[in-house]
Design a protein around this motif. Structure first.
Motif, PDB file in Angstrom:
ATOM      1  N   GLN A  67       1.482  -1.332  -0.193  1.00  0.00           N
ATOM      2  CA  GLN A  67      -0.198  -0.194   0.439  1.00  0.00           C
ATOM      3  C   GLN A  67       1.225   1.047   0.341  1.00  0.00           C
ATOM      4  O   GLN A  67       0.670   2.418  -0.286  1.00  0.00           O
ATOM      5  CB  GLN A  67      -0.862   0.224   1.524  1.00  0.00           C
ATOM      6  N   LEU A  68       1.746   1.152   0.297  1.00  0.00           N
ATOM      7  CA  LEU A  68       3.020   2.232   0.451  1.00  0.00           C
ATOM      8  C   LEU A  68       4.300   2.134  -0.504  1.00  0.00           C
ATOM      9  O   LEU A  68       4.695   2.978  -0.460  1.00  0.00           O
ATOM     10  CB  LEU A  68       3.506   2.029   2.303  1.00  0.00           C
ATOM     11  N   GLY A  69       3.380   1.843  -1.419  1.00  0.00           N
ATOM     12  CA  GLY A  69       4.281   1.837  -2.580  1.00  0.00           C
ATOM     13  C   GLY A  69       5.675   1.108  -2.746  1.00  0.00           C
ATOM     14  O   GLY A  69       6.539   1.013  -3.911  1.00  0.00           O
ATOM     15  N   ASP A  70       5.508  -0.630  -2.453  1.00  0.00           N
ATOM     16  CA  ASP A  70       6.557  -0.748  -2.463  1.00  0.00           C
ATOM     17  C   ASP A  70       6.451  -2.271  -3.262  1.00  0.00           C
ATOM     18  O   ASP A  70       5.518  -3.449  -2.487  1.00  0.00           O
ATOM     19  CB  ASP A  70       6.837  -1.906  -0.920  1.00  0.00           C
ATOM     20  N   THR A  71       6.690  -1.556  -4.743  1.00  0.00           N
ATOM     21  CA  THR A  71       6.421  -3.262  -5.475  1.00  0.00           C
ATOM     22  C   THR A  71       7.402  -4.518  -5.235  1.00  0.00           C
ATOM     23  O   THR A  71       6.018  -5.785  -5.515  1.00  0.00           O
ATOM     24  CB  THR A  71       7.204  -2.042  -6.768  1.00  0.00           C
TER      25      THR A  71
ATOM     26  N   LYS B  78       5.546   7.101   3.372  1.00  0.00           N
ATOM     27  CA  LYS B  78       5.260   5.808   3.898  1.00  0.00           C
ATOM     28  C   LYS B  78       6.466   4.534   4.111  1.00  0.00           C
ATOM     29  O   LYS B  78       5.655   3.285   4.175  1.00  0.00           O
ATOM     30  CB  LYS B  78       3.716   5.425   3.749  1.00  0.00           C
ATOM     31  N   THR B  79       7.698   4.770   2.845  1.00  0.00           N
ATOM     32  CA  THR B  79       7.925   3.527   2.765  1.00  0.00           C
ATOM     33  C   THR B  79       9.379   4.088   2.078  1.00  0.00           C
ATOM     34  O   THR B  79       9.381   5.247   1.890  1.00  0.00           O
ATOM     35  CB  THR B  79       7.296   3.011   1.143  1.00  0.00           C
ATOM     36  N   THR B  80      10.062   3.832   2.308  1.00  0.00           N
ATOM     37  CA  THR B  80      11.873   3.892   1.851  1.00  0.00           C
ATOM     38  C   THR B  80      12.075   3.608   0.380  1.00  0.00           C
ATOM     39  O   THR B  80      12.754   3.336   0.531  1.00  0.00           O
ATOM     40  CB  THR B  80      12.495   2.482   3.031  1.00  0.00           C
ATOM     41  N   PHE B  81      10.734   3.160  -0.526  1.00  0.00           N
ATOM     42  CA  PHE B  81      11.021   2.687  -1.765  1.00  0.00           C
ATOM     43  C   PHE B  81      12.105   4.220  -2.573  1.00  0.00           C
ATOM     44  O   PHE B  81      11.416   5.096  -1.490  1.00  0.00           O
ATOM     45  CB  PHE B  81       9.348   2.119  -2.278  1.00  0.00           C
ATOM     46  N   ALA B  82      12.464   4.154  -3.184  1.00  0.00           N
ATOM     47  CA  ALA B  82      12.890   5.221  -3.808  1.00  0.00           C
ATOM     48  C   ALA B  82      12.219   6.270  -4.710  1.00  0.00           C
ATOM     49  O   ALA B  82      13.012   6.848  -6.057  1.00  0.00           O
ATOM     50  CB  ALA B  82      14.484   4.726  -3.827  1.00  0.00           C
TER      51      ALA B  82
ATOM     52  N   TYR C 183      -3.260   8.469  -1.207  1.00  0.00           N
ATOM     53  CA  TYR C 183      -2.036   7.803  -0.296  1.00  0.00           C
ATOM     54  C   TYR C 183      -1.158   7.997  -1.165  1.00  0.00           C
ATOM     55  O   TYR C 183      -0.113   6.835   0.265  1.00  0.00           O
ATOM     56  CB  TYR C 183      -2.737   6.316  -0.278  1.00  0.00           C
ATOM     57  N   LEU C 184      -0.905   8.978  -1.125  1.00  0.00           N
ATOM     58  CA  LEU C 184       0.716   9.680  -1.758  1.00  0.00           C
ATOM     59  C   LEU C 184       1.420  10.386  -1.490  1.00  0.00           C
ATOM     60  O   LEU C 184       0.484  11.411  -1.434  1.00  0.00           O
ATOM     61  CB  LEU C 184       0.817   9.337  -3.554  1.00  0.00           C
TER      62      LEU C 184
ATOM     63  N   ASP D 253      14.190  13.659   8.384  1.00  0.00           N
ATOM     64  CA  ASP D 253      14.523  13.343   9.733  1.00  0.00           C
ATOM     65  C   ASP D 253      13.357  12.194   9.342  1.00  0.00           C
ATOM     66  O   ASP D 253      12.827  11.288  10.087  1.00  0.00           O
ATOM     67  CB  ASP D 253      12.367  15.208  10.085  1.00  0.00           C
ATOM     68  N   ARG D 254      12.105  12.430   8.716  1.00  0.00           N
ATOM     69  CA  ARG D 254      11.425  11.124   7.308  1.00  0.00           C
ATOM     70  C   ARG D 254      11.758   9.878   6.996  1.00  0.00           C
ATOM     71  O   ARG D 254      11.789   8.746   7.715  1.00  0.00           O
ATOM     72  CB  ARG D 254      10.642  11.651   6.343  1.00  0.00           C
ATOM     73  N   TRP D 255      13.221  10.486   7.383  1.00  0.00           N
ATOM     74  CA  TRP D 255      14.223   9.300   6.299  1.00  0.00           C
ATOM     75  C   TRP D 255      14.687   8.745   7.638  1.00  0.00           C
ATOM     76  O   TRP D 255      14.983   7.379   7.898  1.00  0.00           O
ATOM     77  CB  TRP D 255      14.825   9.844   6.044  1.00  0.00           C
ATOM     78  N   ILE D 256      15.215   9.018   9.027  1.00  0.00           N
ATOM     79  CA  ILE D 256      15.048   9.132  10.134  1.00  0.00           C
ATOM     80  C   ILE D 256      14.649   8.328  10.769  1.00  0.00           C
ATOM     81  O   ILE D 256      14.568   7.243  11.480  1.00  0.00           O
ATOM     82  CB  ILE D 256      16.161  10.371  10.958  1.00  0.00           C
TER      83      ILE D 256
END
Length: 600
Positions: free
Chosen positions: A33-37, A295-299, A470-471, A481-484
C-alpha cells in the motif's frame, strides 16, 4: 506424551503457523500500500496459483483463467490503496478475481470474444463448402453468413455486430507474421492447448504463451488502428527508413545517478553543446534536492517532481525549447503514479509515438525517453533514443547498465505504460552574440537563482504534492527526519533495503555535485566566501551519506537490514542533516550579501 497431548500441540503449532502467515501477509500488504512494488510482487507470487484456481473453477477454461488472473492482478495493483483491512488481502483478491470472471462471463459465456469458431453452429450444408484449415475461408464464410442472418432473423443487430467482428478480425490478422498467425489459429481456431502447440513447433509451453500474449497485444493495437482509420500507407516499403545517430562517449566522470540530468547532459553533448555535469546538477536544482516517501523507504521520492514543467523551464534557461509527448496507458499498472497522474490517457498504438521519434532523429537530435524496461538493478530510468529502423521495427536507446545501448521494438515503445518523450530545439539567437560582460552577468544571475532555489527547497517540506491521496512525500531538510524515522521504525517491518540503497547512492552523489557546483559559481566578495563555506558543508554531508551508501550498496537483494544496521544508518543521516543545515545557513548569508550588493 499421549496421542491427545500430541494432537493438542500439533493443532496449536498449526494455528500459530497460520497466524504467522496472516501476519506476514498483512505486513506485505501494508508495504505494498505504501508503494513497495517488491512486497506486492511477493504477495502475488504466493497467491497466483490460488487466483488461477478460483478463475478456472468459475469459467471451466484454463486459458481464459490466465487472462482473468492477469486482469485481476492489474486491478489489485492499481487499487491496493483501497484495501482497508490489510489482514484480509486474500479475500479481497478473491473478490477481484470473481468480479473479473463474472465480467467475462456476462460478456458472452466462457469464451467472450475468443469464442472458438466451431462454437458458432453453422448449417451443415453451408459448412461443407468451407475449408476449415484456412482461416481466411472460415472468416469469409462467417462474415457472409452473419450478413444473411441479419436479413432473416428478428434481432438483426446481433448478426450485424457479429459480421462487424468477423470483418475486423479479418482486417487485423494481417498484422501477425506467419508464425504468430499459425499459433493464433491453432489456439483460437483449432482450440489446441498451449502444450499441444508447443509439441507441434518443438517449443516450450512458456514460449507459446508469450507468442499468444504478443499476438493479442498486436491485434489490439491493429484493432485500434482500423477503428481510427489508420490504414497502412499505400507507399509500402518505399517509405521504410532507418537512421542511427552517433552518440559521443559518455565517460563515468560525466555520468550522474540522477538520470534525468544525466540524459540532458548527454543529449546536449550529442548536439554539440557540452556542459559540465556539476553545472547542470546545480542549475537544475537536483544537486540540492532530497525527497522521501512519508510511508515507505522505496526510492520513488527521487522521481517525484513535475517532469514536464521542470524539463521545459530548465531547458529554456539553457537556451532551448522543448517538444513533449506524454501520457499514460489505460488498464495498465502505471509506475510512479504520483509523478504521472496528471498525464492524459493515451492509446497504445505506434502511430502515436514513432513519428515523433523519426522527426527528431531525422533532424539529428536524440529523444529523451522514460524507459520502464531499464536493466537491473534499476527499475526505470530516463534514456536517450538515438536511432530507429523501420524494416526491423526497432529503436536504439541508451541504458545505464549497458554501455553499448539496447534495442526495443516499436511495440515496446507503444506499450510503455508511462509515455514521456521529449526533443529540443535551440531558441533562435540574435545575429550578434552578447558582449562578454553581459554573458558573465547572465551566469551570475543563474547562479543566484540556483542558490535561492536551494534555500527554498531546503525549507519546504512539501515541494511536490501528488493528487493521489495515499501518496505523500517530505522534501528538504525535513526529509532527513522522515528518513531517520523510517530507519528507526518498527523492527518487525524493516526498511526496503533496495530502496534505501538507491536513495543513499543518489543523494550522496548529489551532495558532492552541490559542493563542486558552489566552488565554481561566479560570485564575489563575502557572497563567494559563504558559497565556499556551504560547499565544504555539502562535501561533508555527501561523505556521511557516502558512508550510508557503502554500508547499504545499491543492488537488488532479498537481504533484510538488521536493527543494528538501521541504527548506524540513522546516525549517518543525522550527521548529513547537520552538515546540510549548516550549508543552507551559509547559502542564506550569501543571499543576504547579494541583496546588500544590489541595494548599494
Amino acid at each position: 506424551m499421549s496421542s491427545y497431548d500430541y494432537s493438542i500441540n500439533f493443532n496449536a503449532e498449526t494455528d500459530r503457523g497460520e497466524a504467522d502467515e496472516v501476519d506476514r501477509r498483512r505486513m506485505l500488504a501494508e508495504r505494498a500500500q505504501l508503494g513497495d512494488t517488491e512486497a506486492f510482487g511477493e504477495l502475488i507470487e504466493q497467491h497466483r496459483s490460488k487466483a488461477k484456481m478460483w478463475a478456472e473453477r468459475m469459467t471451466g477454461d484454463p486459458h481464459m483463467a490466465d487472462d482473468i488472473v492477469q486482469d485481476a492482478l492489474i486491478r489489485a495493483f492499481l487499487h491496493i490503496g483501497s484495501l482497508h483491512d490489510t489482514s484480509r488481502f486474500l479475500p479481497w483478491l478473491h473478490k477481484i478475481v470473481r468480479n473479473q470472471a463474472n465480467m467475462r462471463l456476462r460478456r458472452g459465456g466462457p469464451y467472450k470474444r475468443e469464442k472458438p469458431f466451431a462454437a458458432f453452429g453453422l448449417p451443415d450444408s453451408e459448412a461443407d463448402s468451407v475449408d476449415w484449415d484456412d482461416l481466411d475461408s472460415v472468416l469469409f464464410h462467417l462474415t457472409r453468413t452473419a450478413a444473411n442472418a441479419a436479413k432473416n432473423v428478428h434481432d438483426p443487430a446481433e448478426s450485424l455486430m457479429r459480421k462487424e467482428l468477423y470483418e475486423t478480425i479479418h482486417s487485423v490478422l494481417n498484422c501477425l507474421n506467419r508464425k504468430e498467425r499459425d499459433i493464433f489459429e491453432a489456439y483460437f481456431f483449432k482450440q489446441l492447448s498451449p502444450d499441444e502447440i508447443a509439441a507441434m513447433y518443438q517449443m516450450t509451453t512458456g514460449s507459446i504463451y508469450t507468442y499468444i500474449h504478443r499476438s493479442r497485444q498486436k491485434l489490439r493495437q491493429e484493432h485500434i488502428r482500423v477503428s481510427l482509420g489508420l490504414l497502412p500507407d499505400k507507399g509500402g516499403m518505399a517509405l521504410v527508413k532507418s537512421r542511427l545517430l552517433p552518440l559521443p562517449e559518455w565517460p563515468a566522470s560525466d555520468a550522474v545517478m540522477q538520470s534525468f540530468v544525466d540524459r540532458i547532459g548527454h543529449l546536449l553533448a550529442a548536439i554539440g553543446d557540452k556542459r559540465e555535469t556539476a553545472e547542470l546538477m546545480g542549475l537544475s536544482g537536483f544537486a540540492f534536492r532530497i525527497q522521501i516517501s512519508d510511508k515507505t523507504t522505496f526510492a520513488d521520492g527521487i522521481y517525484m517532481f513535475d517532469w514536464r514543467r521542470t524539463l521545459m523551464s530548465f531547458m529554456q534557461e539553457l537556451g532551448y525549447e522543448v517538444s513533449l509527448l506524454c501520457g499514460q496507458l489505460a488498464d495498465s499498472p502505471v509506475p510512479l503514479l504520483g509523478a504521472v497522474e496528471r498525464f492524459p490517457v493515451v492509446l497504445p498504438i505506434e502511430e502515436a509515438v514513432i513519428p515523433f521519434i523519426r522527426r527528431a532523429i531525422d533532424a539529428g537530435k536524440p529523444v529523451i525517453y522514460f524507459d520502464t524496461t531499464a536493466s537491473r538493478p534499476y527499475v526505470h530510468e530516463w534514456s536517450l533514443i538515438y536511432g530507429y529502423d523501420d524494416e526491423k521495427r526497432t529503436v536504439r536507446l541508451t541504458d545505464v547498465m549497458k554501455p553499448d545501448g539496447k534495442t526495443l521494438t516499436y511495440e515496446d515503445i507503444a506499450l510503455n505504460p508511462v509515455r514521456f518523450l521529449a526533443s529540443v530545439n535551440r531558441i533562435e539567437e540574435s545575429v550578434k552574440l552578447p558582449a562578454l560582460h553581459a554573458r558573465d552577468a547572465a551566469r551570475r544571475h543563474m547562479a543566484e537563482v540556483s542558490i535561492r532555489r536551494a534555500v527554498e527547497h531546503a525549507k519546504n517540506p512539501r515541494a511536490y504534492c501528488p493528487m493521489t491521496a495515499y501518496l505523500s512525500y517530505t522534501s528538504g531538510l525535513s526529509a532527513y527526519d522522515r528518513w531517520i524515522r523510517h530507519m528507526r521504525g518498527d523492527p518487525a517491518i524493516p526498511p526496503n533495503r533496495y530502496g534505501v540503497g538507491q536513495l543513499a547512492a543518489v543523494y550522496a552523489q548529489a551532495r558532492s555535485y552541490a559542493a563542486r557546483y558552489l566552488r565554481g559559481v561566479p560570485l564575489q566578495g563575502e557572497a563567494m566566501r559563504f558559497a565556499l563555506l556551504a560547499s565544504e558543508a555539502y562535501e561533508q554531508a555527501g561523505e556521511a551519506l557516502g558512508e550510508f551508501s557503502a554500508a547499504v550498496p545499491f543492488m537488488r537483494t532479498a537481504e533484510v537490514l538488521s536493527p543494528e544496521h538501521c541504527e548506524k544508518c540513522a546516525v549517518w543521516l543525522e550527521q548529513a542533516k547537520a552538515f546540510e543545515a549548516a550549508a543552507i545557513g551559509y547559502l542564506e548569508k550569501a543571499v543576504d550579501q547579494l541583496e546588500k550588493g544590489k541595494s548599494l
